[in-house]
Design a protein around this motif. Structure first.
Motif, PDB file in Angstrom:
ATOM      1  N   ILE A  92       4.898  44.291  52.383  1.00 21.04           N
ATOM      2  CA  ILE A  92       4.720  45.641  51.849  1.00 21.04           C
ATOM      3  C   ILE A  92       4.486  46.632  52.991  1.00 21.04           C
ATOM      4  O   ILE A  92       5.135  47.677  53.088  1.00 21.04           O
ATOM      5  CB  ILE A  92       3.527  45.674  50.866  1.00 21.04           C
ATOM      6  N   ALA A  93       3.574  46.251  53.878  1.00 19.15           N
ATOM      7  CA  ALA A  93       3.227  47.149  54.981  1.00 19.15           C
ATOM      8  C   ALA A  93       4.438  47.427  55.856  1.00 19.15           C
ATOM      9  O   ALA A  93       4.613  48.533  56.364  1.00 19.15           O
ATOM     10  CB  ALA A  93       2.102  46.526  55.817  1.00 19.15           C
ATOM     11  N   GLN A  94       5.294  46.427  56.004  1.00 20.70           N
ATOM     12  CA  GLN A  94       6.423  46.581  56.913  1.00 20.70           C
ATOM     13  C   GLN A  94       7.549  47.432  56.331  1.00 20.70           C
ATOM     14  O   GLN A  94       8.177  48.197  57.042  1.00 20.70           O
ATOM     15  CB  GLN A  94       6.962  45.184  57.268  1.00 20.70           C
ATOM     16  N   ILE A  95       7.794  47.295  55.023  1.00 18.20           N
ATOM     17  CA  ILE A  95       9.045  47.852  54.513  1.00 18.20           C
ATOM     18  C   ILE A  95       8.883  49.024  53.546  1.00 18.20           C
ATOM     19  O   ILE A  95       9.791  49.819  53.370  1.00 18.20           O
ATOM     20  CB  ILE A  95       9.905  46.729  53.883  1.00 18.20           C
ATOM     21  N   CYS A  96       7.708  49.147  52.886  1.00 16.70           N
ATOM     22  CA  CYS A  96       7.626  50.072  51.761  1.00 16.70           C
ATOM     23  C   CYS A  96       7.160  51.474  52.143  1.00 16.70           C
ATOM     24  O   CYS A  96       6.417  51.654  53.090  1.00 16.70           O
ATOM     25  CB  CYS A  96       6.691  49.522  50.695  1.00 16.70           C
ATOM     26  N   ASP A  97       7.627  52.448  51.359  1.00 10.99           N
ATOM     27  CA  ASP A  97       7.093  53.807  51.464  1.00 10.99           C
ATOM     28  C   ASP A  97       5.986  53.987  50.441  1.00 10.99           C
ATOM     29  O   ASP A  97       4.933  54.518  50.745  1.00 10.99           O
ATOM     30  CB  ASP A  97       8.211  54.819  51.203  1.00 10.99           C
ATOM     31  N   GLU A  98       6.287  53.568  49.212  1.00  5.59           N
ATOM     32  CA  GLU A  98       5.323  53.675  48.119  1.00  5.59           C
ATOM     33  C   GLU A  98       5.004  52.264  47.637  1.00  5.59           C
ATOM     34  O   GLU A  98       5.821  51.356  47.771  1.00  5.59           O
ATOM     35  CB  GLU A  98       5.934  54.443  46.947  1.00  5.59           C
ATOM     36  N   VAL A  99       3.836  52.102  47.059  1.00  2.00           N
ATOM     37  CA  VAL A  99       3.453  50.789  46.559  1.00  2.00           C
ATOM     38  C   VAL A  99       2.848  50.919  45.173  1.00  2.00           C
ATOM     39  O   VAL A  99       2.044  51.817  44.911  1.00  2.00           O
ATOM     40  CB  VAL A  99       2.394  50.105  47.463  1.00  2.00           C
ATOM     41  N   ALA A 100       3.264  50.030  44.265  1.00  2.00           N
ATOM     42  CA  ALA A 100       2.594  49.913  42.976  1.00  2.00           C
ATOM     43  C   ALA A 100       1.951  48.538  42.928  1.00  2.00           C
ATOM     44  O   ALA A 100       2.608  47.538  43.221  1.00  2.00           O
ATOM     45  CB  ALA A 100       3.597  50.075  41.837  1.00  2.00           C
ATOM     46  N   VAL A 101       0.664  48.498  42.609  1.00  2.00           N
ATOM     47  CA  VAL A 101      -0.017  47.209  42.512  1.00  2.00           C
ATOM     48  C   VAL A 101      -0.077  46.819  41.044  1.00  2.00           C
ATOM     49  O   VAL A 101      -0.518  47.611  40.207  1.00  2.00           O
ATOM     50  CB  VAL A 101      -1.457  47.291  43.091  1.00  2.00           C
ATOM     51  N   MET A 102       0.394  45.613  40.759  1.00  2.00           N
ATOM     52  CA  MET A 102       0.381  45.175  39.365  1.00  2.00           C
ATOM     53  C   MET A 102      -0.666  44.104  39.160  1.00  2.00           C
ATOM     54  O   MET A 102      -0.902  43.255  40.024  1.00  2.00           O
ATOM     55  CB  MET A 102       1.753  44.620  38.965  1.00  2.00           C
ATOM     56  N   TYR A 103      -1.279  44.158  37.990  1.00  2.00           N
ATOM     57  CA  TYR A 103      -2.197  43.101  37.617  1.00  2.00           C
ATOM     58  C   TYR A 103      -2.047  42.842  36.122  1.00  2.00           C
ATOM     59  O   TYR A 103      -2.141  43.767  35.318  1.00  2.00           O
ATOM     60  CB  TYR A 103      -3.650  43.493  37.939  1.00  2.00           C
ATOM     61  N   ALA A 104      -1.772  41.606  35.752  1.00  2.00           N
ATOM     62  CA  ALA A 104      -1.671  41.194  34.363  1.00  2.00           C
ATOM     63  C   ALA A 104      -0.783  42.131  33.541  1.00  2.00           C
ATOM     64  O   ALA A 104      -1.151  42.558  32.453  1.00  2.00           O
ATOM     65  CB  ALA A 104      -3.056  41.092  33.735  1.00  2.00           C
ATOM     66  N   GLY A 105       0.381  42.451  34.076  1.00  2.00           N
ATOM     67  CA  GLY A 105       1.350  43.208  33.310  1.00  2.00           C
ATOM     68  C   GLY A 105       1.171  44.711  33.332  1.00  2.00           C
ATOM     69  O   GLY A 105       1.859  45.424  32.611  1.00  2.00           O
ATOM     70  N   GLU A 106       0.230  45.188  34.128  1.00  2.00           N
ATOM     71  CA  GLU A 106       0.017  46.628  34.194  1.00  2.00           C
ATOM     72  C   GLU A 106       0.011  47.089  35.640  1.00  2.00           C
ATOM     73  O   GLU A 106      -0.368  46.336  36.538  1.00  2.00           O
ATOM     74  CB  GLU A 106      -1.333  46.996  33.557  1.00  2.00           C
ATOM     75  N   ILE A 107       0.433  48.337  35.846  1.00  2.00           N
ATOM     76  CA  ILE A 107       0.263  48.916  37.178  1.00  2.00           C
ATOM     77  C   ILE A 107      -1.150  49.461  37.240  1.00  2.00           C
ATOM     78  O   ILE A 107      -1.571  50.238  36.376  1.00  2.00           O
ATOM     79  CB  ILE A 107       1.301  50.024  37.439  1.00  2.00           C
ATOM     80  N   ILE A 108      -1.924  49.022  38.220  1.00  2.00           N
ATOM     81  CA  ILE A 108      -3.321  49.461  38.262  1.00  2.00           C
ATOM     82  C   ILE A 108      -3.573  50.440  39.408  1.00  2.00           C
ATOM     83  O   ILE A 108      -4.587  51.143  39.419  1.00  2.00           O
ATOM     84  CB  ILE A 108      -4.284  48.261  38.356  1.00  2.00           C
TER      85      ILE A 108
END
Lengths: 332, 342
Positions: free
Chosen positions: A227-243
């Motif tokens: 993620i750190a290397q390639i992404c501009d934006e990040v969505a963190v998912m937990y148990a089927g939801e973006i948190i």
């Protein structure tokens, strides 16, 4: 993310996606209210542990949910001004592999073992560029394989997948996915099965190809390093939801959600004293049919209280371009 | 590749020796040789073959000297190894000898029945594949639907019922009760009068339908389930998902990629095809009164007609060994991952 935040260069937008799976335990909600967008030339990473719904998200966008068990209950997938989640048959097939392409986790099994690379690559052109001649397919394929960093692409075309290493096969997969110059490339853990040197090379390759071709990338991984290397934006998912969702710098510098915080602080660092215990997140993801009411992370969260176990938090803006779904992010 | 197959062909020689020597020894060691069998049948008033038993109708036993003479006549007096080498010596010159029973060259007895074996062998094989492979594909694609359940029922019935039971059932229903087909035999009564291949085929056809159905019912269950299960494995393979994500429809991805991969294990059995020259289940042949290879071999064993037993065996062993190599060639042909030698 609120709807007012639309960008003009938004290539793909997912709105309030809910996906249910029919199982022996009844109908389970695998994705709940998932929204995000990917912009032209940008990379959105979706990170989360196994079973959090990352791959289901990508399959739902492609219309490849396992049939007949999985279905989109609610929400839309907006691509090119249209909700492609309603598309069926020819309409969605014209988009798949052409304007939205995908690469998968296991390069060793993602190619048919008994067809040459040429045959498998030509299939893309056959479907999406039938007006070209076979010779043109070949030239295109050679050019694309070359771009994917494959030496001697003309020879490779005549080979079968078993003659190639995992890294080479994934390069073939990338070349195949980018063959029609798609607007969106979905990468579902493309480097997980490869060793780190190959992983680094491939990530670099994808970044340079993105710069050249300008496609939006949706990058699914469980690896924060990637993620750190390639992404501009990040969505963190937990148990089927973006948190939590934000740009990559804010995520590592100031994670707001206790889960993200747990993830980030569990990364081993060179600055830590050797042989000390690594931070971990206690417990495990609850099974889908025994999700806690309220916040789905509440049973593992060190800060949870009665409010957390009763009321599900919604994504809200914690700072500019920083969304978090937690009742207590302000006090933490 | 050439070196590999050369080696495989060389290996046929010792295997052939091993198998034939084993069976040859067994024919000599087991009690009750051809002479004893003939005497016993003669004593019981049965009609033993040839015109040679007529003197013994009174029930008199031959003197030991006469028995020894008879044994010498059939070449049973020699030690096993000497007799085997003699037999082998003839076999390599394609001399299969003469039947102990019918005083007819073994090779003629076999070639005479070849059309029967070939008809049933080839047609039931082709029919089996023509039914099994498409049915397996449909069953895999329609897994757990009504079509799948109904065909599974048929497949399992075909699988659990022994061929002869199917044969008897078919005969009872379609020949005896409904009278649609003749009760037995391979050639129609007026076969000699029929001219032209087409007329002959038309004459044989009704005689062939029921036995063929019996043969096919036995083999299609296994092939169908093999095809279905192979395809089920391949449908869920990653490369099918890749093909769909390229823009192929699911059915086309299955037909183009998964089916091709699923056929490999089935293709590996195709070498056995070469033994269709000797196809014939003696029970089916018995039930339908067909004088085919199966019945001939069975009778030869019962009557201790060793030249026929050994001749038939030698050819079957040889063809099976060739068939195994053929299977390897076919697999190498359909599966690029298989390469022989360095």
């Amino acid at each position: 993310m609120s709807h007012s935040e639309k960008h003009s260069d938004e290539t793909l937008r997912v709105n309030n996606l809910q996906v249910n799976f029919q199982t022996d335990e009844g109908e389970l909600c695998v994705l709940n209210n998932v929204s995000f967008s990917v912009r032209k030339g940008q990379t959105l990473g979706i990170v989360g542990e196994s079973g959090c719904g990352k791959s289901v998200t990508s399959l739902a966008i492609m219309g490849l949910l396992p049939q007949p068990h999985g279905r989109i209950v609610e929400g839309e997938v907006i691509f090119d001004g249209e909700d492609i989640s309603r598309f069926q048959g020819k309409a969605i097939r014209a988009i798949r592999g052409n304007r939205i392409a995908m690469i998968f986790q296991e390069p060793m099994t993602a190619l048919s073992p008994i067809k040459t690379i040429a045959k498998q690559m030509f299939e893309v052109y056959e479907l999406h560029a039938p007006e070209l001649s076979k010779e043109q397919w070949k030239q295109e394929a050679i050019a694309m394989l070359g771009k994917a960093g494959i030496p001697d692409p003309e020879r490779i075309l005549g080979l079968y997948p078993f003659a190639l290493s995992g890294g080479m096969r994934q390069r073939v997969m990338i070349a195949m996915a980018l063959a029609c110059k798609p607007d969106v490339l979905i990468c579902d853990e493309p480097t997980t099965a490869l060793d780190v040197t190959i992983q680094a090379q491939l990530l670099e390759l994808m970044q340079s190809l993105q710069k050249e071709m300008g496609m939006a990338i949706l990058f699914i991984t469980h690896d924060l390093g990637v993620i750190a290397q390639i992404c501009d934006e990040v969505a963190v998912m937990y148990a089927g939801e973006i948190i939590e969702q934000t740009d990559v710098y804010s995520l590592f510098e100031s994670p707001r959600h206790p889960y993200t915080h747990g993830l980030v602080s569990s990364i081993p660092s060179l600055r830590n004293t050797p042989k000390t215990k690594l931070n971990i997140i206690e417990g495990q993801v609850p099974a889908l049919h025994e999700m806690p009411s309220g916040c789905r992370f509440s049973n593992r969260c060190p800060h949870s209280d009665d409010n957390c176990t009763q009321r599900a938090p919604q994504l809200e803006s914690a700072a500019t371009n920083h969304l978090v779904a937690c009742h207590k992010y302000k006090v933490l | 590749m050439g070196a590999y197959f050369f080696k495989r062909f060389l290996l046929i020689i010792p295997t052939f020796f091993g198998v034939t020597l084993l069976i040859f020894s067994m024919t000599r060691v087991l009690p009750g040789g051809p002479v004893e069998t003939m005497l016993m049948q003669a004593q019981m008033g049965g009609d033993a073959g040839g015109g040679f038993s007529t003197q013994n109708d009174s029930g008199q036993v031959l003197s030991p000297y006469q028995i020894e003479e008879l044994k010498a006549f059939y070449g049973l007096d020699k030690p096993i190894m000497t007799a085997y080498v003699e037999w082998l010596n003839k076999i390599v010159r394609l001399d299969f000898g003469e039947s102990n029973r019918y005083y007819q060259p073994v090779i003629d007895m076999i070639t005479e029945r070849l059309p029967i074996s070939l008809t049933f062998g080839l047609v039931s094989l082709v029919l089996g594949y023509l039914i099994s492979i498409p049915l397996g594909i449909v069953k895999a694609l329609k897994h757990k639907t009504t079509i799948d359940f109904i065909t599974s029922l048929a497949v399992y019935i075909g699988y659990v019922l022994p061929t002869m039971v199917v044969a008897i059932a078919l005969l009872t229903i379609f020949a005896f009760k409904l009278n649609w087909f003749p009760l037995g035999g391979f050639y129609p009564n007026n076969y000699g009068e029929l001219t032209g291949t087409w007329e002959q085929i038309k004459g044989i056809f009704p005689h062939v339908v029921l036995p063929l159905a019996a043969y096919t019912a036995g083999s299609f269950a296994y092939l169908t389930m093999l095809m279905k299960n192979n395809l089920m494995d391949n449908i869920s393979a990653d490369y099918v998902r890749t093909a769909v994500s390229k823009g192929l429809s699911f059915n086309r991805a299955v037909l183009r990629h998964a089916v091709r991969n699923s056929i490999i294990p089935i293709a590996s059995q195709l070498g056995g095809l070469i033994t269709v020259f000797f196809a014939g289940n003696f029970l089916v042949e018995l039930i339908f009164n067909i004088d085919g290879i199966g019945l001939m071999s069975y009778n030869a064993i019962v009557e201790r007609d060793y030249p026929v037993v050994m001749g038939q065996l030698a050819i079957t062993v040889f063809l099976t060994l060739i068939g195994n190599i053929l299977s390897d060639v076919i697999v190498a042909f359909v599966d690029p991952r298989v390469k022989f030698g360095n």
